[in-house]
Design an enzyme around this catalytic site. Structure first.
Site, PDB file in Angstrom:
ATOM      1  N   TYR A  56      19.499  -5.128   7.731  1.00  0.00           N
ATOM      2  CA  TYR A  56      19.575  -3.797   8.161  1.00  0.00           C
ATOM      3  C   TYR A  56      20.647  -3.396   6.916  1.00  0.00           C
ATOM      4  CZ  TYR A  56      17.050  -1.168  11.562  1.00  0.00           C
ATOM      5  OH  TYR A  56      16.060  -0.296  12.003  1.00  0.00           O
ATOM      6  N   GLU A  58      21.545   0.262   6.667  1.00  0.00           N
ATOM      7  CA  GLU A  58      21.680   1.771   6.697  1.00  0.00           C
ATOM      8  C   GLU A  58      22.927   2.159   5.991  1.00  0.00           C
ATOM      9  OE1 GLU A  58      21.806   2.948  10.722  1.00  0.00           O
ATOM     10  OE2 GLU A  58      19.684   2.664  10.912  1.00  0.00           O
ATOM     11  N   ASP A 202       6.902  16.638  -9.209  1.00  0.00           N
ATOM     12  CA  ASP A 202       6.157  15.426  -8.328  1.00  0.00           C
ATOM     13  C   ASP A 202       5.396  14.529  -9.407  1.00  0.00           C
ATOM     14  OD1 ASP A 202       5.180  13.653  -6.970  1.00  0.00           O
ATOM     15  OD2 ASP A 202       4.429  14.889  -5.263  1.00  0.00           O
ATOM     16  N   THR A 228       6.108   8.462  -6.701  1.00  0.00           N
ATOM     17  CA  THR A 228       6.039   6.935  -5.908  1.00  0.00           C
ATOM     18  C   THR A 228       6.295   5.879  -6.863  1.00  0.00           C
ATOM     19  OG1 THR A 228       3.579   6.791  -6.771  1.00  0.00           O
ATOM     20  CG2 THR A 228       3.841   8.048  -4.558  1.00  0.00           C
ATOM     21  N   LYS A 231       2.092   3.850  -8.201  1.00  0.00           N
ATOM     22  CA  LYS A 231       0.779   4.229  -9.068  1.00  0.00           C
ATOM     23  C   LYS A 231       0.809   3.538 -10.565  1.00  0.00           C
ATOM     24  CE  LYS A 231       0.196   7.750  -5.586  1.00  0.00           C
ATOM     25  NZ  LYS A 231      -0.101   8.928  -5.023  1.00  0.00           N
ATOM     26  N   ARG A 237       4.832  -0.356  -2.862  1.00  0.00           N
ATOM     27  CA  ARG A 237       4.629   0.671  -2.295  1.00  0.00           C
ATOM     28  C   ARG A 237       6.089   1.590  -1.955  1.00  0.00           C
ATOM     29  NH1 ARG A 237      -0.673   0.893  -1.726  1.00  0.00           N
ATOM     30  NH2 ARG A 237      -0.270   3.028  -1.024  1.00  0.00           N
TER      31      ARG A 237
HETATM   32  C1  LIG Z   1       0.592   9.737  -3.864  1.00  0.00           C
HETATM   33  C2  LIG Z   1       1.358  11.030  -3.999  1.00  0.00           C
HETATM   34  C3  LIG Z   1       2.253  11.256  -2.999  1.00  0.00           C
HETATM   35  C4  LIG Z   1       2.428  10.433  -1.802  1.00  0.00           C
HETATM   36  O1  LIG Z   1       2.654   9.110  -1.689  1.00  0.00           O
HETATM   37  P1  LIG Z   1       2.717   8.157  -0.463  1.00  0.00           P
HETATM   38  O2  LIG Z   1       3.386   6.914  -0.814  1.00  0.00           O
HETATM   39  O3  LIG Z   1       1.000   7.962  -0.239  1.00  0.00           O
HETATM   40  O4  LIG Z   1       3.115   8.929   0.708  1.00  0.00           O
HETATM   41  C5  LIG Z   1       2.941  12.435  -3.283  1.00  0.00           C
HETATM   42  N1  LIG Z   1       3.057  13.435  -4.247  1.00  0.00           N
HETATM   43  C6  LIG Z   1       1.737  12.922  -4.953  1.00  0.00           C
HETATM   44  C7  LIG Z   1       1.614  14.167  -6.106  1.00  0.00           C
HETATM   45  C8  LIG Z   1       1.020  11.899  -5.092  1.00  0.00           C
HETATM   46  O5  LIG Z   1      -0.219  12.007  -5.891  1.00  0.00           O
END
Ligand SMILES: *Cc1c(COP(=O)(O)O)cnc(C)c1O
Length: 421
Positions: A56, A58, A202, A228, A231, A237
């Site tokens: 933990y 925090e 994003d 993220t 990807k 993740r």
């Molecule tokens: C995949 C994605 C997310 C969210 O990711 P998670 O880890 O699945 O919550 C947010 N924004 C965009 C543009 C994405 O492609």
């Protein structure tokens, strides 16, 4: 050591052990083309399976609410320093559990419930967290959506500027989950400036490309950048939030913790640090250029077979097949692909008349198979296999032949190096 680890689970929980074994087989025996997925290195995997899951922590390095955080601090500081280097940023928060949590914290840092946001329509390639009605973003905020041009399937900046003027959003989101083209962050900035809106970029899908200069970097243009880590960046993740604005930085930290999260996932932060180190190495650059080359080979292969793809090509790792001309649904094709060992997902195409559970498209990505080692010739071959399936849907013999060709490819590119024993 690692053999012993495996035997623990096998002895204590055979049901879960067998799922994990089957998942390994599934990943090695099929072609993974879901655009949001990748294969992490064994080093990243090792960090995710580490004892830091017990800790933990925090708070933030040197400002924790619990004792015993000396190694957690070192690990988080490593992740922070490396993450900043990736984009050349002044501030980053590496604690978001996911991309959606990163977006939630970013929106909470800038907005009050009821404020207006302008994001890309889910049907045109946006993400749930950009204002979908079924997501917190659509429930808390007044959402206006922009989309693509019917003509060329590029972002309709005229519509975007018009909507911005008309609705005066407090925040505009530039980002996507299923758009195969480059984002012009400068254009978004201009439109945001004209109405005094905050710009959130994003880059969840394209962080790997941005890191390698294969896509423009929004740092210094957007006020806040979310992403993220799993990807194209090829980490565990999780999520990230960047800004170069000190005021936002403070608010982002307090919105992540204690705003929306409790203790950070320290094992994942360790794995993020490992992935960031990998992404700073020259070999990651050659990987990302292959990701782009391979996506182009796939797109060209589809078009040679007379299939339609959204926007007529790709600038990134995404290729979106539009099935309207061949009278197939995304659902039917995605399921048929799974039967022959190709994993991809049904996906709406711009102006899709069909609902999200069916759709008129299938989204493909080149990130995972490029990690596995496949090159342009295999991607062209896959385009031919998918096209043959499209034209012969329901033909068992053809499906069998395609499955056999898929197996020839998967056997040529073994996955052992991605698995811990
Ligand atoms: C995949 C994605 C997310 C969210 O990711 P998670 O880890 O699945 O919550 C947010 N924004 C965009 C543009 C994405 O492609």
């Amino acid at each position: 050591m690692s053999l012993i680890k495996k035997q623990y689970l096998k002895q204590t929980d055979l049901e879960v052990f067998e799922c994990l074994e089957n998942e390994k087989l599934r990943q090695s025996d099929s072609l993974e083309m879901i655009a949001s997925e990748n294969f992490v290195s064994a080093s990243v995997l090792e960090a995710t399976a580490s004892t830091l899951t017990n800790k933990y922590a925090e708070g933030y390095p040197a400002r924790r609410y619990y004792n015993g955080c000396e190694y957690a601090d070192v690990v988080e500081n490593l992740a922070l320093e490396r993450a900043k280097k990736l984009l050349g940023a002044n501030f980053v928060n590496v604690q978001p559990h996911s991309g959606s949590q990163a977006n939630m914290a970013a929106l909470f840092a800038c907005l009050e419930p009821g404020d207006t946001i302008l994001g890309m329509d889910l049907n045109h390639g946006g993400h749930l967290s950009h204002g979908s009605r079924v997501n917190f973003s659509g429930r808390y905020y007044n959402v206006i959506s922009y989309g693509l041009n019917a003509k060329d399937h590029r972002i309709d900046f005229e519509q975007l500027a018009r909507l911005a003027k008309e609705h005066r959003p407090k925040l505009i989101i530039a980002g996507f989950s299923a758009y195969p083209r480059t984002l012009d962050f400068e254009k978004f900035r201009q439109i945001a400036d004209n109405v005094n809106a905050i710009l959130l970029a994003d880059i969840a899908h394209i962080l790997g490309l941005v890191v390698c200069g294969e896509h423009p970097n929004p740092i210094g243009i957007a006020d806040i950048i979310t992403s993220t880590t799993h990807k194209t960046l090829r980490g565990p993740r999780g999520g990230l939030i960047y800004t170069n604005n000190e005021g936002y930085a403070k608010r982002i930290n307090s919105q992540i913790f204690p705003g929306i999260q409790g203790g950070p996932l320290m094992h994942i932060i360790a794995a993020k640090a490992v992935a960031f180190k990998e992404a700073l190495e020259p070999s990651f650059h050659s990987y990302i250029s292959k990701v782009k080359e391979n996506a182009v080979a796939l797109a060209d292969g589809f078009m040679k077979n007379d299939l339609d793809i959204v926007s007529g090509g790709t600038d990134n790792h995404i290729v979106l097949l539009d099935l309207q001309k061949v009278s197939l649904t995304g659902k039917v094709l995605a399921d048929a692909l799974q039967d022959v060992g190709i994993t991809a997902n049904k996906n709406a195409v711009p102006f899709d008349p069909l609902p999200p559970r069916i759709t008129s498209g299938v989204r493909f990505g080149s990130a995972a198979l490029s990690t596995r080692g496949l090159g342009k010739s295999e991607f062209s071959q896959i385009a031919n296999l998918v096209s043959s399936l499209v034209k012969n849907i329901g033909d068992e013999n053809i499906a069998k032949k395609i499955r056999a060709e898929v197996s020839t490819i998967t056997e040529a590119y073994p996955m052992d190096r991605f698995f811990l024993l």
